[in-house]
Design an enzyme around this catalytic site. Structure first.
Site, short mmCIF file in Angstrom:
data_model
loop_
_atom_site.label_atom_id
_atom_site.label_comp_id
_atom_site.label_asym_id
_atom_site.label_seq_id
_atom_site.Cartn_x
_atom_site.Cartn_y
_atom_site.Cartn_z
N GLY A 1 0.83 -1.21 0.00
CA GLY A 1 0.00 0.00 0.00
C GLY A 1 0.86 1.25 0.00
N ARG B 1 1.56 -5.13 -5.79
CA ARG B 1 1.55 -6.36 -5.00
C ARG B 1 2.03 -7.46 -5.95
NH1 ARG B 1 -2.52 -3.27 -2.10
NH2 ARG B 1 -1.66 -3.16 -0.01
N ASP C 1 3.76 -4.05 6.64
CA ASP C 1 3.93 -5.37 7.22
C ASP C 1 4.24 -6.45 6.17
OD1 ASP C 1 3.33 -6.48 9.95
OD2 ASP C 1 2.16 -7.82 8.67
N THR D 1 3.70 3.07 5.83
CA THR D 1 2.30 2.64 5.84
C THR D 1 1.47 3.65 6.61
OG1 THR D 1 0.74 1.03 6.77
CG2 THR D 1 2.91 1.08 7.78
N ASP E 1 -1.04 2.90 8.20
CA ASP E 1 -1.72 2.20 9.30
C ASP E 1 -1.01 2.32 10.66
OD1 ASP E 1 -3.41 1.34 7.33
OD2 ASP E 1 -2.48 -0.63 7.11
N ARG F 1 -6.66 -1.42 8.42
CA ARG F 1 -6.61 -2.88 8.37
C ARG F 1 -6.92 -3.44 9.75
NH1 ARG F 1 -2.05 -5.29 4.56
NH2 ARG F 1 -0.87 -3.86 5.84
P1 ADP Z 1 2.01 -3.95 2.77
O1 ADP Z 1 3.50 -3.90 2.62
O2 ADP Z 1 1.38 -2.63 2.55
O3 ADP Z 1 1.59 -4.63 4.06
P2 ADP Z 1 1.16 -6.34 1.24
O4 ADP Z 1 0.75 -7.12 2.44
O5 ADP Z 1 0.23 -6.33 0.09
O6 ADP Z 1 1.45 -4.81 1.55
O7 ADP Z 1 2.57 -6.92 0.73
C1 ADP Z 1 3.24 -6.31 -0.35
C2 ADP Z 1 4.04 -7.33 -1.09
O8 ADP Z 1 5.06 -7.89 -0.25
C3 ADP Z 1 3.29 -8.55 -1.61
O9 ADP Z 1 2.56 -8.32 -2.78
C4 ADP Z 1 4.43 -9.52 -1.85
O10 ADP Z 1 5.10 -9.22 -3.05
C5 ADP Z 1 5.34 -9.22 -0.67
N1 ADP Z 1 5.04 -10.16 0.43
C6 ADP Z 1 4.08 -10.06 1.38
N2 ADP Z 1 4.06 -11.15 2.18
C7 ADP Z 1 5.02 -11.97 1.70
C8 ADP Z 1 5.50 -13.28 2.06
N3 ADP Z 1 4.96 -13.97 3.07
N4 ADP Z 1 6.51 -13.81 1.32
C9 ADP Z 1 7.07 -13.14 0.30
N5 ADP Z 1 6.65 -11.93 -0.10
C10 ADP Z 1 5.66 -11.34 0.59
#
Ligand code: ADP
Length: 326
Positions: free
Chosen positions: A14, A75, A106, A129, A131, A175
Site C-alpha cells: 500500500g 503487489r 507489514d 504505511t 496504518d 486494516r
Molecule cells: P504492505 O506492505 O502494505 O503490508 P502487502 O501485504 O500487500 O502490503 O505486501 C506487499 C508485497 O510484499 C506482496 O505483494 C508480496 O510481493 C510481498 N510479500 C508479502 N508477504 C510476503 C511473504 N509472506 N513472502 C514473500 N513476499 C511477501
C-alpha cells in the site's frame, strides 16, 4: 564494516504519503556516502521483470512534497514463491545490487525478511504505511498525513451532521489496527471510535448506547476502523437502524482519499531521518532490520520483531476519548 557498493530501493504494498521523501533521502544519503543507487520499479515485481534504473541526485529532485511514489508500487504474487524470489535474486546479481532498502508495510517487510533468510543480501526496511501498525517504531511514514486527511474530512462531515442532527459512522483505513480511528476520533472531537483491538472484548455499539453518547448532543460522529473484526461502518449503521430506529444514521467511507496528498512536515522529516539512517545502517554492516523511531531516537528493529507483533493501543488514549466525549 560493509562492503556494499550499490543499493537498490523499492516501494511495495500500500502506498503512503512520504514514500517519495524516503526515496529522496535514501538516494541522496547513499550518494553522499559514495554508494551507487538503483531504483526498482513496482515493488518486488520490478526485481522479477528487471525494471530498474540508476538514480542520481537529480532523479529525486522536487519530489519531497509529492504524495504517492515515483517508483510506483505493486503487489507481487510471484515474489511469494521460492521460484519468484530466485529470479529476483538473479536480477540483483545481474544489476550488481548488493543491498536492498524496502519501503513498505507489514507484508513488504515480511517479503524482505524471507528473502534475506534465503539469500545472502542485506535488507533494510523503512516503515511506510498509513496504518502505523509496525512494532518498534512510534510512528510510520504516511500515518500523520492520513490522520490529517481524516480530520479534514470529519470536520466537514461534522457541519452537515450538526445541521441535520444526524449520527454518522465514518469508516477509516487501518486494516487490523485502530490507530487512525482512535487518534482520528480524539483529534476530530468524535464521540467514539470502534477499533479492531476491542472487537472481541465488548460489544462496542452497546457501550456507546450505554454511555448515553447522544444525550446532550445534536450530532454524533463515530469513527470505525475498516476491518473484518469490526465489520466496518455499514455493519454498525445497519445495526443502529434495526436496534435504535430513533436515530437518523448516515455512513461515509473515506477510502483511498486517505492514501493521497502532500505529506505533512512530520512525515517529510520522519521519512528524511529514516531514509538517511538506512544508509548509516548499511554502512555499519546492519542487515535485516527495520529502521524505526522511538522517543525521537533512531532504532534498529529486527524484522521478526517489527512484523506481526501486535503494536499495542494505549489505554490512555481510549480513556481520553471517552472522557472528552461526554
Ligand atoms: P504492505 O506492505 O502494505 O503490508 P502487502 O501485504 O500487500 O502490503 O505486501 C506487499 C508485497 O510484499 C506482496 O505483494 C508480496 O510481493 C510481498 N510479500 C508479502 N508477504 C510476503 C511473504 N509472506 N513472502 C514473500 N513476499 C511477501
Amino acid at each position: 564494516m560493509s562492503t556494499v557498493k550499490c543499493i537498490g530501493i523499492l516501494t511495495s504494498g500500500g502506498d503512503a504519503p512520504g514514500m517519495n521523501a524516503a526515496i529522496r533521502a535514501v538516494t541522496r544519503a547513499a550518494i553522499y556516502n559514495g554508494l551507487q543507487v538503483k531504483g526498482i520499479y513496482r515493488g518486488y515485481k520490478g526485481l522479477i521483470t528487471g525494471e530498474i534504473q540508476e538514480f542520481k541526485s537529480q532523479n529525486v529532485s522536487n519530489i519531497i512534497q509529492l504524495g504517492g511514489t515515483i517508483l510506483k508500487t505493486a503487489r507481487c504474487q510471484e515474489f511469494m514463491t521460492p521460484e519468484g524470489r530466485k529470479i529476483a535474486y538473479d536480477t540483483l546479481i545481474k544489476e550488481g545490487i548488493d543491498a536492498l532498502v524496502v519501503i513498505g508495510g507489514d507484508g513488504s517487510l515480511t517479503g524482505a525478511r524471507i528473502f534475506a533468510q534465503e539469500y545472502d543480501i542485506p535488507c533494510i526496511g523503512l516503515p511506510g504505511t498509513i496504518d502505523n501498525d509496525l512494532f518498534g517504531t512510534d510512528t510510520t511514514i504516511g500515518y500523520d498525513t492520513a490522520l490529517n486527511t481524516i480530520l479534514d474530512a470529519v470536520d466537514k462531515i461534522r457541519d452537515t451532521a450538526t445541521s441535520h442532527e444526524r449520527l454518522f459512522f465514518i469508516e477509516v483505513m487501518g486494516r487490523d489496527a485502530g490507530f487512525l480511528a482512535l487518534n482520528g476520533a480524539i483529534a476530530s472531537g468524535a464521540e467514539a471510535a470502534i477499533i479492531p483491538e476491542f472487537s472481541t472484548e465488548v460489544d462496542q455499539l452497546e457501550e456507546l448506547i450505554k454511555n448515553g453518547f447522544r444525550k446532550s448532543k445534536n450530532s454524533s460522529i463515530v469513527i470505525v476502523a475498516e476491518s473484518e473484526l469490526t465489520g466496518g461502518a455499514m455493519h454498525y449503521a445497519d445495526r443502529v437502524k434495526n436496534e435504535y430506529p430513533q436515530y437518523d444514521v448516515r455512513v461515509t467511507i473515506l477510502g483511498h482519499v486517505q492514501r493521497g496528498g502532500s505529506p505533512t512536515a512530520h512525515d517529510r522529516i520522519l521519512a528524511s531521518r529514516l531514509g538517511a539512517a538506512s544508509i548509516d545502517a548499511i554502512l555499519e554492516g546492519q542487515r535485516n532490520v527495520m529502521i524505526g523511531i522511538e522517543n525521537d531516537e533512531i532504532v534498529y528493529v529486527p524484522f521478526t520483531k517489527a512484523i506481526k507483533n501486535n503494536k499495542p493501543i494505549k489505554k490512555e488514549l481510549v480513556n481520553v476519548l471517552r472522557i472528552l466525549s461526554i
